[in-house]
Design an enzyme around this catalytic site. Structure first.
Site, PDB file in Angstrom:
ATOM      1  CE1 TYR A 118      18.761 -60.156 -90.982  1.00  0.00           C
ATOM      2  CE2 TYR A 118      19.602 -59.561 -93.153  1.00  0.00           C
ATOM      3  CZ  TYR A 118      19.814 -60.032 -91.865  1.00  0.00           C
ATOM      4  OH  TYR A 118      21.085 -60.352 -91.470  1.00  0.00           O
ATOM      5  CD  GLU A 206      21.186 -59.930 -87.994  1.00  0.00           C
ATOM      6  OE1 GLU A 206      21.165 -60.794 -88.882  1.00  0.00           O
ATOM      7  OE2 GLU A 206      21.340 -60.177 -86.779  1.00  0.00           O
TER       8      GLU A 206
END
Length: 396
Positions: A118, A206
């Site tokens: 992530y 993101e």
């Protein structure tokens, strides 16, 4: 401004961020041709079909499928196009899928094991710094990672005056447990993503998952980019990417009328001049037992036309049972606002919900007199508490 995945990746790619080969398709035929082109470029005989909507959780909602053959590309595209995709981020009404991204499948055999991470860049508003947030737990909701495995969530603060430093990019690669070629590629990737974040005035980038392939390439397998609306004038090419079909139609209409409107879930419509006053208004409504139905800032020039458009937009929400107008007359005169309210009421016709008007500031006394003598079903108030109490009374 929110962007689709395919748009986000196109921006990232311009800054040197590595992304899988992908092509947008809006029909089954286009998807089939896209798959053939990707196969010729990459040699891959597997593809991923991804629904393009402004929402996460697409995979669990059936909006992401892996196709093993060209025939499956067409079949899965037909299943996804036109579907009403429902995920935790769309709400129960879901979002209609109008286009898909056909992309190479990056899970291919090689000398090492593929890994998912992530990675995101966002603004720490409290410190005025940019923050890198990353984790070895890719593909998961970052909130769950923070709750279940906080030791696997890393952050790195960046002073915008000096920018991302080389040691910080290396630290990301090190904390993700990479070495060799993958380490080098990750450092390059982090620098490129930061350049994209800074260069396009994003408020969020993101990448989840951030993917290490079996041959140590680092790719943005998925990407979400949010652009600061206040900076769009510097990026007309990005502003042109806005997809109005993905937004609430009432909010789109408000934007076209130069009104700042955000739909909420309550039953009290709010019309206020100034964002700070709007927040205070919503707070007092909540404290008095009400529930705001919207945030609507008509700005400093609350003239008759803007007030009328504000009423029309608020009344499009069937949940609204009362409207609170809270205007502070600084530059704008309260008597002009009051006359605008009266004129708007008459132009719209009979407004089916009670209206409470609180005017303070320049010519507030004259404004209250105009409201009180209008003969319309409009209640006036002096203090914010009094206005909120009247809202509570009309709703009870």
């Amino acid at each position: 401004m929110n962007l689709h995945e395919f748009q986000s990746k196109s921006i990232l790619k311009k800054f040197g961020v590595a992304v899988p080969e992908g092509i947008l398709a809006q029909t089954i035929g286009e998807a089939g041709k896209a798959a053939e082109i990707i196969q010729n470029i990459t040699g891959s005989d597997k593809w991923v079909i991804k629904a393009q909507v402004h929402a996460g959780g697409r995979g669990k909602a059936g909006g992401v499928k892996v196709a093993q053959t060209l025939e499956e590309v067409k079949t899965f595209t037909g299943q996804i196009l036109g579907m009403q995709l429902i995920s935790p981020q769309t709400g129960p009404e879901g979002k209609k899928v109008r286009k898909v991204l056909v992309e190479q499948n990056i899970y291919y055999p090689g000398p090492s094991k593929p890994e998912e991470f992530y990675f995101s860049i966002l603004l720490n508003r409290q410190k005025g710094h940019t923050i890198l947030m990353y984790s070895t737990r890719g593909g998961m909701e970052i909130e769950k990672v923070a709750e279940e495995s906080p030791e696997q969530l890393f952050t790195e603060e960046i002073d915008p005056k000096v920018g991302l430093q080389p040691f910080q990019a290396r630290k990301v690669a090190f904390n993700l447990g990479l070495s060799g070629e993958a380490f080098k590629n990750m450092v390059k990737f982090v620098n490129a993503v930061y350049a994209a974040y800074d260069g396009c005035d994003a408020s969020l980038v993101e990448i989840n998952p951030l993917f290490k392939t079996s041959d140590s390439k680092i790719l943005a397998a998925d990407a979400k980019v949010v652009i600061d609306n206040n900076a769009l004038f510097r990026h007309p090419e990005i502003a042109s990417m806005r997809d109005f079909e993905e937004e609430d139609p009432i909010e789109v209409e408000a934007t076209r009328n130069d009104l700042n409107y955000v739909k909420l879930t309550g039953n009290v419509g709010c019309m206020v001049n100034g964002a700070g006053l709007a927040m205070a208004t919503m707070d007092i409504i909540k404290l008095c037992g009400g529930d705001p139905a919207n945030f609507l800032d008509v700005g400093g020039s609350a003239n008759a036309k803007r007030v009328e458009e504000g009423f029309r937009i608020i009344l499009k929400d069937p949940n609204v049972k009362a409207i609170l107008v809270n205007i502070f007359g600084g530059i704008v005169r309260c008597d002009r606002v009051a006359q605008g309210i009266v004129d708007a009421y008459k132009n719209i016709g009979e407004i089916p919900v009670p209206i409470i008007v609180r005017l303070q500031g320049t010519n507030a006394v004259e404004g209250k007199r105009i409201i009180d003598e209008s003969g319309l079903h409009v209640l006036s108030a002096i203090t914010l508490q009094e206005a909120a109490d009247q809202v509570t009374k009309v709703l009870s």
